[in-house]
Design an enzyme around this catalytic site. Structure first.
Site, short mmCIF file in Angstrom:
data_model
loop_
_atom_site.label_atom_id
_atom_site.label_comp_id
_atom_site.label_asym_id
_atom_site.label_seq_id
_atom_site.Cartn_x
_atom_site.Cartn_y
_atom_site.Cartn_z
N ASP A 1 0.89 -3.75 -6.20
CA ASP A 1 1.13 -5.07 -6.79
C ASP A 1 0.65 -4.63 -8.19
OD1 ASP A 1 0.91 -7.68 -7.66
OD2 ASP A 1 -1.07 -7.88 -6.98
N SER A 2 1.92 -3.98 -8.87
CA SER A 2 1.67 -3.47 -10.16
C SER A 2 3.03 -3.73 -10.83
CB SER A 2 1.25 -2.28 -10.22
OG SER A 2 1.00 -1.87 -11.58
#
Ligand code: SPV
Ligand code: MG
Length: 310
Positions: free
Chosen positions: A74-75
């Protein structure tokens, strides 16, 4: 340049859909209602369908959960078009409104407004952008959460509001001020600037183990716009009644379906691998019948009878 310099003096007037029938008008009605409402995370078509069948009012298309389901972090590792493809599957599988996590907007005001417009055209009810820098990192990872410049973030919000096609489409501004350790005053200052820039609601995020700072924020905020929270770290110490009393509009259960899937898949894989059999795993599995029911296989049989007969 002051914050107001990037905000158009005359914003387009929003006409409200009195019938409240579109996903956007449903989401707006939910946010503006006095009732506490709940959005359930989904990360694919199936989890969206399950959230709807289980009675949730709306879906949170979580960046964290969709990324995890795609096997990436989740980047901002998944591209925004990849994520919107997933959202399109959800939109096809569930009718309740969807609020899409737009992370930090994938760059500047222009990428943010293109994302928002594309999401709106897919038929979601709204998008949420957070005041972090691209590429963002999940709020629960590490302590290195740099905040965006307030004026630049306001420009993103205003650009999205000005570009939307349906008057009820919701743009939610999320401040990460508390996550980044800047304290209540900075969170309030940012939230108010985002309100002036045209945001329809404020998502105030916290990763504390108790709801204390969220309650304090809500008290000081005084209902200037609806408040949205994701109590991942403090839900187990806080009954929903506390959120109701604080005047919170909506609670996002941000990742529970994805984490349930991780736990269940691992348990079943481990059992099948170690026993070379499905005897022990079978008790945990949904029946095939349940899967067919969820996706309405019966409807296809009926449609075949009506349309495929020659
Ligand atoms: C998400 O679900 O992707 C969120 C919420 O942004 S959180 O993971 O709490 O940052
Ligand atoms: Mg996210």
């Amino acid at each position: 340049v002051s914050v107001s310099a990037v905000i158009p003096a005359e914003r387009p007037r929003i006409e409200f859909d009195t019938e409240r029938r579109t996903p956007a008008s449903q989401l707006r009605a939910m946010l503006e209602s006095e009732e506490l409402s709940f959005l359930m995370e989904a990360h694919d078509g199936l989890s969206a369908r399950i959230a709807e069948v289980e009675g949730f009012e709306a879906i949170w298309a979580s960046g964290f959960s969709m990324s995890t389901a795609l096997g990436v972090r989740d980047s901002d590792e998944a591209s925004w078009s990849q994520l919107l493809n997933v959202v399109e599957c959800m939109r096809g599988a569930a009718e309740i409104p969807i609020l899409v996590d737009g992370d930090a907007g994938y760059g500047n005001f222009n990428t943010a407004r293109r994302f928002a417009l594309k999401a709106e055209r897919i038929g979601v009810g709204g998008v949420c952008f957070e005041d972090k820098l691209y590429p963002k990192m999940n709020s629960f990872v590490g302590d290195d959460h740099c905040l965006a410049d307030v004026k630049k973030f306001c420009g993103k919000l205003s650009a999205c509001k000005e570009g939307q096609e349906n008057a009820d489409f919701c743009v939610i501004a999320r401040t990460e001020a508390l996550i980044a350790g800047h304290g209540l005053d900075e969170a309030l200052r940012r939230a108010d600037a985002y309100r002036e820039a045209g945001a329809d609601a404020i998502f105030i995020h916290s990763r504390k183990r108790s709801a204390e700072e969220i309650e304090m924020f809500a008290r000081e905020w005084g209902g200037r716009l609806p408040l949205v929270i994701a109590p991942t770290t403090y839900a187990s110490t806080t009954p929903a009644e506390t959120f109701r009393r604080s005047g919170i509009s909506s609670v996002i259960w941000a990742n529970q379906s994805m984490r349930a899937a991780v736990a269940a898949m691992r348990r079943v894989c481990r059992a099948i691998r170690s026993t070379e059999s499905v005897i022990h795993a079978d008790v945990e599995l949904a029946s095939l019948e349940e899967v067919f029911q969820l996706l309405e296989y019966d409807e296809l049989k009926e449609a075949e009878r009506r349309f495929a007969a020659v």
